[in-house]
Design a protein around this motif. Sequence first.
Motif, PDB file in Angstrom:
ATOM      1  N   ARG A 176      73.673  39.274  70.133  1.00  0.00           N
ATOM      2  CA  ARG A 176      74.174  38.492  71.146  1.00  0.00           C
ATOM      3  C   ARG A 176      75.488  39.622  70.743  1.00  0.00           C
ATOM      4  O   ARG A 176      75.917  40.484  70.945  1.00  0.00           O
ATOM      5  N   LEU A 177      76.120  40.276  69.606  1.00  0.00           N
ATOM      6  CA  LEU A 177      76.750  40.365  68.688  1.00  0.00           C
ATOM      7  C   LEU A 177      76.496  42.259  69.006  1.00  0.00           C
ATOM      8  O   LEU A 177      77.930  42.948  69.662  1.00  0.00           O
ATOM      9  N   VAL A 178      75.494  43.022  68.695  1.00  0.00           N
ATOM     10  CA  VAL A 178      75.685  44.035  69.154  1.00  0.00           C
ATOM     11  C   VAL A 178      75.005  44.465  70.903  1.00  0.00           C
ATOM     12  O   VAL A 178      75.633  44.996  71.355  1.00  0.00           O
ATOM     13  N   HIS A 179      74.889  43.593  71.801  1.00  0.00           N
ATOM     14  CA  HIS A 179      74.484  44.204  73.006  1.00  0.00           C
ATOM     15  C   HIS A 179      76.329  43.697  73.413  1.00  0.00           C
ATOM     16  O   HIS A 179      76.990  44.626  74.733  1.00  0.00           O
ATOM     17  N   THR A 180      76.898  42.901  73.161  1.00  0.00           N
ATOM     18  CA  THR A 180      78.364  42.741  73.371  1.00  0.00           C
ATOM     19  C   THR A 180      79.175  43.741  72.901  1.00  0.00           C
ATOM     20  O   THR A 180      80.069  44.159  73.893  1.00  0.00           O
ATOM     21  N   GLY A 181      79.296  44.259  71.913  1.00  0.00           N
ATOM     22  CA  GLY A 181      79.858  45.869  71.062  1.00  0.00           C
ATOM     23  C   GLY A 181      79.337  47.172  72.109  1.00  0.00           C
ATOM     24  O   GLY A 181      80.301  47.644  72.495  1.00  0.00           O
TER      25      GLY A 181
ATOM     26  N   GLY B 224      82.444  49.715  67.229  1.00  0.00           N
ATOM     27  CA  GLY B 224      82.892  48.195  66.899  1.00  0.00           C
ATOM     28  C   GLY B 224      82.756  47.968  65.635  1.00  0.00           C
ATOM     29  O   GLY B 224      82.759  48.532  64.665  1.00  0.00           O
ATOM     30  N   LYS B 225      83.240  46.775  65.639  1.00  0.00           N
ATOM     31  CA  LYS B 225      83.681  46.214  64.580  1.00  0.00           C
ATOM     32  C   LYS B 225      81.912  46.161  63.432  1.00  0.00           C
ATOM     33  O   LYS B 225      80.970  45.995  64.114  1.00  0.00           O
TER      34      LYS B 225
ATOM     35  N   PRO C 244      77.831  49.000  66.073  1.00  0.00           N
ATOM     36  CA  PRO C 244      77.575  49.197  68.124  1.00  0.00           C
ATOM     37  C   PRO C 244      78.124  50.523  68.438  1.00  0.00           C
ATOM     38  O   PRO C 244      79.619  50.035  68.203  1.00  0.00           O
ATOM     39  N   VAL C 245      77.942  51.005  69.034  1.00  0.00           N
ATOM     40  CA  VAL C 245      78.283  52.218  69.804  1.00  0.00           C
ATOM     41  C   VAL C 245      78.522  52.390  71.204  1.00  0.00           C
ATOM     42  O   VAL C 245      77.517  51.595  72.456  1.00  0.00           O
ATOM     43  N   ALA C 246      79.798  51.935  72.141  1.00  0.00           N
ATOM     44  CA  ALA C 246      79.950  51.516  73.381  1.00  0.00           C
ATOM     45  C   ALA C 246      80.641  52.688  73.981  1.00  0.00           C
ATOM     46  O   ALA C 246      81.478  53.730  73.077  1.00  0.00           O
TER      47      ALA C 246
END
Length: 236
Positions: A216-221, A202-203, A177-179
């Motif tokens: 869920r994990l990607v959206h959060t990251g 992200g991790k 994931p890239v924020a």
Amino acid sequence: MTWLRNIAFAIVFYGGSVPIVLATPVSALFGQRAVIANATLWTRFHAWAVRWLLGIRVVVEGERPAGPALYAAKHQSMWETLELQQRLDGPAMVLKRELTRIPVWGWAAVRYGAIPVDRDASAAALRRMMKAGQAARAQGRSVFIFPEGTRVPPGEAPPLKSGFAGLYRAIGLPVVPVALDAGRLWPKRGLKRAGTITLRYGKTIPAGLPRAEIERLVHTGMNALEPAAQPALPPA
């Protein structure tokens, strides 16, 4: 000063882009590597203009994995569209199919290895996207997508489009994931402002997770910087 920076950026970047963009169809005659090299030249020129003309610095947090990955990025501005091309070493980019229909440029985008996606998200369209993603992986390339589907203002976190989970399942690559918070300085309309953009990797998330969990994990990251994002800047 903000006005002067924007004027200088427009003159230098768009003026300097003309010969690079015009050379794209020519580079496409020499194969994919030549197109990627030409695109990387353009995006590096863009990064230079952003830093020295607009006064925008970039702080990078986190680390990228060593091998190919599926990069799922937040989309707030044009900045990350170009910046991530050169930072991710020329990944296969998922983009709107309409862009591949632009005369000459669209042909070059296909030669680059872009992965077209249809807005209708039909089953046939998703299968084509997955097949293109598998071809990119077979070449040892990373894949880059904006899972929310479109540019959103800072503070917004819409759900992921359905095609992301299918692409994740089809290509079997780990996801990063890239924020980012580029939208604070680079609004959809109005002047770009000097300041610092944070880009956070992200991790790394392994392949093979159930759809609900990976989404869920990607959206959060991807939205990791949203709670801490600074408020929108006032008009110039």
